[in-house]
Design an enzyme around this catalytic site. Structure first.
Site, PDB file in Angstrom:
ATOM      1  N   ASP A  63       3.624   5.318  -1.706  1.00 33.94           N
ATOM      2  CA  ASP A  63       4.941   4.809  -2.083  1.00 33.94           C
ATOM      3  C   ASP A  63       5.997   5.905  -1.920  1.00 33.94           C
ATOM      4  OD1 ASP A  63       6.997   3.265  -3.605  1.00 33.94           O
ATOM      5  OD2 ASP A  63       5.293   2.038  -4.176  1.00 33.94           O
TER       6      ASP A  63
ATOM      7  N   SER B 151       6.279  -6.153  -4.549  1.00 36.23           N
ATOM      8  CA  SER B 151       6.009  -4.729  -4.824  1.00 36.23           C
ATOM      9  C   SER B 151       5.596  -4.530  -6.267  1.00 36.23           C
ATOM     10  CB  SER B 151       7.273  -3.897  -4.597  1.00 36.23           C
ATOM     11  OG  SER B 151       7.443  -3.598  -3.253  1.00 36.23           O
TER      12      SER B 151
ATOM     13  N   HIS C 225      11.140   3.323  -6.748  1.00 33.01           N
ATOM     14  CA  HIS C 225      10.107   2.340  -6.427  1.00 33.01           C
ATOM     15  C   HIS C 225       8.705   2.857  -6.756  1.00 33.01           C
ATOM     16  CE1 HIS C 225       7.699  -0.242  -3.666  1.00 33.01           C
ATOM     17  NE2 HIS C 225       8.657  -1.133  -3.834  1.00 33.01           N
TER      18      HIS C 225
END
Ligand SMILES: *[C@@H]1O[C@H](CO)[C@@H](O)[C@H](O)[C@H]1NC(C)=O
Ligand SMILES: *[C@@H]1O[C@H](CO)[C@@H](O)[C@H](O)[C@H]1NC(C)=O
Length: 777
Positions: free
Chosen positions: A150, A553, A223
């Site tokens: 990520d 996600s 994220h």
């Protein structure tokens, strides 16, 4: 996939064009190249034929280097790969790449592609509180390591507190790499490893601008902090975003360890970096790999990430990936390889209401995470963005599209789609507006995604949006008022399938049903970076430890963390067994027996939307039986796809020849679900025979006590006759295997017809349920 779920038609078109180019540029030794003109350099991933190194070389590196130097004196290797591929990546011109394919021992020269990033009450919603007692008796969870590919991590988050954890598992071979704003003291017994992979990114974009992002495992985006803390963050009491969703925040597997592999940068993630991350994760000894990223579908032997995850699966690593945010359109899935667990998204039973009252007295319920100065308590003038803009896409409130003199002091209705939702609120604010209503169109239906807007704003569903617009177009002096309602719990029905969640059917391999299952992915609270505010916009100077975001996600790391729970409870289970347990115990109905709804349509969802159903971790701990699959099963699957030995070598990095005497069939891959595409034409032979019959074979493995299972089939449709043989399976020992055959006999139906059913094996205690999706093409 993108944390702000948006439709981006232009971007999609661009990606599509790039993909077309990429596909044209895939040279394997079977392909010839049409294009002869000089091209700038780009990154290629080169697979070498491990078993056919010329005897003149002593070692593989020397061989790689010599092959490379034979086509380009200046080219340097970016990475050499050990597990995901036997080979390396490098920058080449088109001509050099073509030349390289002709060198001896080169299997393929594949251009890299760019992937995109596809977010506390979740544990309670999933019933995880109940597992505490169950898990104490096993207690191996802390041995499990979840690798996350990520944007890195923000290690100072309390979610990475390690005070309640024992020593790092002795099997761990990873590292905490040093770089900008990151050193080895940022890792601990929770965050056991952190690496970064920037060579592909820098080769494409030039040196990283270190004023904008850290060339290190540090997360400057948010994220990666969100996904990794969702999977395995420690419990943090008193977590919230501005008081919203307040409570204890914790990951799915609070005792499991996290290792971060940063391969995603502010400009995206390149496959040369992604597979370098997978390569290291395999070597380091992760057990679960969480990948909330995706690109376009391509054949497995052209898809470097599919090949990399095949290697991970071979090493016993469960790979969990996001299904994509391309819904509610059909056939929008990413990450469909059958050795990957593909996760779609559903909602929680939690809401963040915003009440919008119009001048005509009508009130509509929307959602918002706005937490700033409240608007005046009096009705404010209301305008539709398209009416106060000169821009053709002004209805979307794109940057600089609004006319300040017509917006000043007003609430503006902006249509959802195009640019990020929070950006719209900024555009309204900069034009002098003092409020915003985010209006859904039919693409989003009644799906409400909450955002921490930069001015008072609320999001409305399609029906309410249409009524509000009708009112604005007809009232002489339209007004509105927005009031915020904090956090609401116990919202029903829940879950519903998120509109953005990518849907089947699986266009690459129609006989494999995807997504595999759904998990919470709407308005999820988890850890955030200290670098940017909750909207991710540069003007947003707020700092938060937790943020609420949405996407597949966010659903993917839920399943990654739950897989870590199962791995801890059953260390000997294969990735396929863990996935099977999660799938066959998932649920498809609410307590009242109604099927889970699709928020995009308000109607019952289908296995093309939710796969096997919504994850139920408590039931998954004790599934009774599993559909296991080994590397050999996946090799047979590749044979069934009619892959040549050469293509199989690309995917599985081994010499393998399909046995000509065996009739390999995709429908016999031992998958926990059934996708049954019927060919409309083939059912009618000679005009007389109007039915077509197909058989699927499966093998069940007992992972419970000795027991006898009986099969039952629930069909919601009379279109297909389903017969199972045998109808009873008795298991006397642990890990005993028993096979069965399902015969589907269908009437010829018009192309486009779909129908669904479920097949269930039960011993009275366990229910081992598989979805069946029929489609006529
Ligand atoms: C890591 O960085 C911190 C903060 O800059 C510093 O205090 C610490 O000494 C560094 N540790 C190591 C091992 O370099
Ligand atoms: C505002 O825009 C809508 C839809 O584009 C249109 O139907 C309406 O006539 C416009 N109203 C004004 C006052 O321009």
């Amino acid at each position: 996939m993108l944390k702000q779920i948006q439709k981006k038609p232009n971007m999609n078109m661009l990606i599509f064009k790039c993909l077309q180019m990429a596909l044209l540029l895939v040279f394997t030794s079977r392909y010839t190249i049409a294009e002869k003109t000089q091209h700038p350099k780009r990154t290629y991933i080169i697979h070498m034929d491990k078993f056919n190194m010329p005897t003149s070389f002593n070692d593989h590196l020397q061989w790689y280097d010599s092959s490379l130097k034979s086509v380009s004196e200046s080219a340097e290797m970016l990475y050499t790969y050990k597990h995901v591929a036997h080979g390396f990546s490098t920058r080449l011109t088109t001509q050099e790449a073509e030349l390289l394919t002709k060198q001896p021992g080169i299997l393929s020269v594949i251009p890299e592609v760019r992937y995109e990033l596809h977010t506390t009450r979740t544990p309670e919603f999933l019933g995880l509180e109940k597992t505490t007692t169950l898990l104490v008796s096993y207690g191996k969870q802390s041995e499990v390591i979840v690798g996350v590919i990520d944007t890195g991590v923000w290690p100072e988050l309390k979610s990475f507190d390690d005070t309640k954890l024992g020593p790092v598992p002795s099997s761990w071979k990873g590292e905490c790499e040093t770089g900008k704003n990151f050193n080895s003291s940022n890792c601990n017994k929770k965050l056991v490893g952190a690496r970064f992979f920037a060579k592909g990114y820098e080769a494409a974009f030039g040196p990283i601008d270190e004023t904008a992002e850290s060339k290190s495992p540090r997360d400057d985006d948010g994220h990666g902090s969100h996904t990794s803390t969702t999977a395995a963050g420690s419990a943090v009491a008193g977590a919230s975003l501005f008081g919203f969703a307040s409570g204890t925040s914790k990951g799915m597997a609070t005792q499991a360890r996290v290792a971060t592999y940063k391969a995603c940068w502010l400009g995206g993630c390149f496959t040369s970096d992604i597979v370098a991350g997978i390569d290291k994760a395999i070597e380091d000894g992760v057990n679960i790999l969480s990948m909330s990223i995706g690109g376009n579908l391509m054949d497995y032997y052209e898809d470097t990430v599919a090949m990399g995850t095949f290697a991970a699966m071979e090493h016993g690593i469960l790979v969990s990936s996001s299904a994509g945010n391309g819904g509610p359109s059909q056939a929008t899935l990413a990450n469909v390889a059958p050795w990957i667990t593909t996760v779609g998204a559903g909602t929680l039973d939690r809401d963040f209401p915003a009440y919008i009252t119009l001048g005509n007295g009508k009130r509509y319920n929307g959602v918002s995470l706005y937490d700033g100065k409240l608007p005046p308590d009096s009705p404010l003038p209301l305008v539709y963005a398209a009416n106060v803009s000169q821009d053709s896409s002004g209805n979307l409130c794109t940057t600089d599209s609004l006319i300040p003199s017509k917006v000043s002091g007003k609430i503006v209705i902006c249509d959802r789609g195009g640019n990020p939702r929070v950006e719209k609120s900024l555009v309204v604010k900069l034009a002098g507006g003092i409020g915003m209503i985010l209006a859904n169109n039919q693409d989003y239906g009644e799906e409400l995604v909450a955002d921490s807007y930069l001015l008072p704003a609320g999001a409305l569903g399609e029906k309410a949006s249409n009524e509000v617009k009708k009112y604005v177009f007809s009232a002489p002096n339209p007004t509105a008022k927005i009031v915020f309602g904090g956090t609401e719990l116990g919202v029903q029905p829940s879950p519903v399938v998120a509109a953005f969640s990518s849907r089947g059917p699986n266009t690459l391999t129609p006989k494999i049903l995807k997504p595999d299952l759904i998990a919470p992915g709407v308005n999820i609270l988890a850890g955030w970076t200290g670098k940017v505010g909750p909207t991710g916009l540069s003007v947003d100077t707020r700092h938060v430890s937790f943020n609420i975001i949405s996407g597949t996600s966010m659903s993917c790391p839920h399943v990654s963390g739950l897989s870590a729970l199962l791995k801890g409870a059953h260390p000997e289970w294969t990735p396929a067994a863990i996935r099977s347990a999660l799938m066959t115990t998932s649920y498809r109905t609410y307590k009242d027996g109604q099927t889970i709804k699709d928020v995009a349509t308000g109607t019952p969802a289908t296995p093309f939307d939710y796969g096997a159903g919504h994850v139920d971790p408590v039931a998954a701990l004790d599934p009774g039986l599993v559909y296991d699959a080994s590397v050999d099963d996946y090799l047979s699957f590749l044979c069934a796809l009619k892959y040549t030995s050469f293509q199989i070598k690309l995917v599985a990095r081994r010499e393998f020849t399909c046995d000509k005497r065996i009739k390999y069939r995709v429908e016999d891959l031992n998958y926990p679900s059934f996708a049954v595409p019927f060919d409309t034409a083939s059912g009618i032979r000679g005009g007389s025979q109007k039915t077509s019959t197909v058989q699927y074979k499966r093998v069940l493995t007992n992972v419970g006590t000795p027991s006898t299972y009986k099969v039952s089939v629930s069909s919601q449709s009379p279109l297909v006759k389903i017969m199972v043989e045998p109808q009873t399976l008795s298991f006397k020992e642990l890990y005993e295997k028993k096979g069965y055959t399902v015969t589907f006999t269908s009437h010829s139906m018009p192309s486009g017809t779909t129908s669904f059913a479920h097949l269930e094996w039960s011993d009275g205690k366990h229910k081992v349920t598989s979805p069946i999706a029929f489609s006529w093409t």
